[in-house]
Scaffold this motif. Structure first.
Motif, PDB file in Angstrom:
ATOM      1  N   ASN A  48      23.401  11.906  -7.802  1.00 32.29           N
ATOM      2  CA  ASN A  48      23.529  12.148  -9.244  1.00 32.29           C
ATOM      3  C   ASN A  48      24.988  12.079  -9.679  1.00 32.29           C
ATOM      4  O   ASN A  48      25.299  11.587 -10.765  1.00 32.29           O
ATOM      5  N   TYR A 108      25.959   8.383  -9.762  1.00 33.91           N
ATOM      6  CA  TYR A 108      25.417   7.767 -10.972  1.00 33.91           C
ATOM      7  C   TYR A 108      26.269   8.134 -12.184  1.00 33.91           C
ATOM      8  O   TYR A 108      26.603   7.289 -13.017  1.00 33.91           O
ATOM      9  N   ARG A 125      29.534   6.365 -12.636  1.00 33.59           N
ATOM     10  CA  ARG A 125      29.418   4.957 -13.029  1.00 33.59           C
ATOM     11  C   ARG A 125      29.355   4.763 -14.533  1.00 33.59           C
ATOM     12  O   ARG A 125      29.575   3.655 -15.026  1.00 33.59           O
ATOM     13  N   SER A 143      15.808   6.365 -12.357  1.00 35.10           N
ATOM     14  CA  SER A 143      16.748   5.306 -12.000  1.00 35.10           C
ATOM     15  C   SER A 143      18.120   5.607 -12.590  1.00 35.10           C
ATOM     16  O   SER A 143      18.274   6.502 -13.430  1.00 35.10           O
ATOM     17  N   TYR A 144      19.088   4.838 -12.167  1.00 34.43           N
ATOM     18  CA  TYR A 144      20.418   4.958 -12.762  1.00 34.43           C
ATOM     19  C   TYR A 144      20.362   4.720 -14.266  1.00 34.43           C
ATOM     20  O   TYR A 144      20.983   5.451 -15.047  1.00 34.43           O
ATOM     21  N   ARG A 195      21.711   7.082 -17.205  1.00 33.89           N
ATOM     22  CA  ARG A 195      22.740   6.497 -18.064  1.00 33.89           C
ATOM     23  C   ARG A 195      22.354   6.602 -19.539  1.00 33.89           C
ATOM     24  O   ARG A 195      23.195   6.903 -20.394  1.00 33.89           O
ATOM     25  N   GLU A 219      23.380  -3.385 -18.369  1.00 39.03           N
ATOM     26  CA  GLU A 219      23.852  -3.095 -17.007  1.00 39.03           C
ATOM     27  C   GLU A 219      24.672  -4.274 -16.499  1.00 39.03           C
ATOM     28  O   GLU A 219      24.469  -5.388 -16.872  1.00 39.03           O
TER      29      GLU A 219
END
Length: 230
Positions: free
Chosen positions: A17, A20, A23, A107-108, A112, A230
Motif C-alpha cells: 500500500n 502504491y 507512485r 488494484s493500484y 490511485r 496510467e
C-alpha cells in the motif's frame, strides 16, 4: 506533498500500500503502523494529512481508532482500506467521518482513484475561501462522489481509446462543448456528446449551461482533473 500514514496489521500489505501511494504524484508515505497503539503513538509525534486505515488490527479495530481520532479533535483525514465488507462497518466508518472505503483486494488504479479524488478535494476546499455558495458545495460533494465511484467501467460499445482522446482535448483546452470536442477530435457531434456525458457521469468533467441567445442553451464541459491515464 500530501503526507500519508499507512496502517495495516500485515507488514507485507503495508509495504504494498505504501508503494502504491508513493507512485501517485503529490503523495508521500510519512510512516507505517501495524496496530492501533502504534498508529496513535506515531500521530502524537508526527504529522499526517491522511491515514490509510485497515479495519482488522490486533489490538483494536480500525473503527475504534477512527472514533478515537475524532473524539480527540484530530482533523487528519481517513480512508478505510480493508477486506471487511460488512455493511454495518461501512456505515459506521461513514458516520465516524471516513472520506472513502476501499475494499480489499484492490488494484493500484483503485487506490490511485481515491487518492487523486482526495487531492482534488483538498484543492477545492483550499480555493473556496471562508464561505461556500451552492456551486462550491456541489463541487466539493461531487469530488467525493466521483472518487468513491473509482475508475470508470466502460459501457458496451464504448472505446477506451476514444475516452482517452476526449480526455486529452479537455485537458488541453479546459472547457469545450460537444461541437468543439467534435471539431478537435474528428468525431461526430453525437459521438462526442456521448463520451462527454460518460465522463460527466464518472465525475471527470463538470457540466454547465451557456446561454448565447434564444433557444436551447449549449452544454459546456469543464475538465476537473480527477483522473490520470496510467
Amino acid at each position: 506533498m500530501i503526507e500519508v500514514l499507512v496502517v495495516d496489521d500485515d507488514p507485507r500489505v503495508a509495504r504494498i500500500n505504501a508503494a502504491y501511494t508513493e507512485r501517485v504524484p503529490g503523495f508521500c508515505v510519512a510512516g507505517t503502523a501495524h496496530t492501533t497503539g502504534e498508529a496513535l503513538a506515531w500521530l502524537e509525534e508526527h504529522h499526517a494529512d491522511l491515514v490509510l486505515l485497515d479495519h482488522y488490527l490486533p489490538d483494536e479495530n480500525g473503527l475504534r481508532l477512527l472514533r478515537r481520532l475524532r473524539e480527540s479533535g484530530s482533523r487528519t483525514d481517513v480512508i478505510m482500506v480493508t477486506a471487511d465488507r460488512d455493511v454495518a462497518t461501512v456505515e459506521a466508518a461513514m458516520r465516524y467521518g471516513a472520506l472513502h472505503y476501499l475494499v480489499k483486494p484492490f488494484s493500484y488504479s483503485g487506490l490511485r482513484a481515491k487518492l487523486e479524488g482526495y487531492a482534488v478535494l483538498r484543492r477545492t476546499l483550499a480555493d473556496g475561501g471562508l464561505e461556500a455558495g451552492q456551486e462550491q458545495v456541489d463541487r466539493i460533494f461531487g469530488v467525493l462522489g466521483s472518487a468513491a465511484a473509482g475508475p470508470t467501467v466502460l459501457p458496451k460499445g464504448h472505446s477506451e481509446q476514444t475516452v482517452r482522446l476526449v480526455r486529452q482535448v479537455l485537458r488541453d483546452t479546459g472547457q469545450l462543448s460537444a461541437s468543439g470536442t467534435a471539431d478537435l477530435t474528428g468525431l461526430s457531434r453525437q459521438t462526442a456528446q456521448r463520451y462527454l456525458k460518460l465522463l460527466e457521469r464518472a465525475g471527470q468533467v463538470g457540466l454547465t449551461l451557456r446561454y448565447t441567445g434564444p433557444g436551447r442553451p449549449e452544454h459546456v464541459y469543464t475538465w476537473t482533473g480527477t483522473d490520470k491515464d496510467e
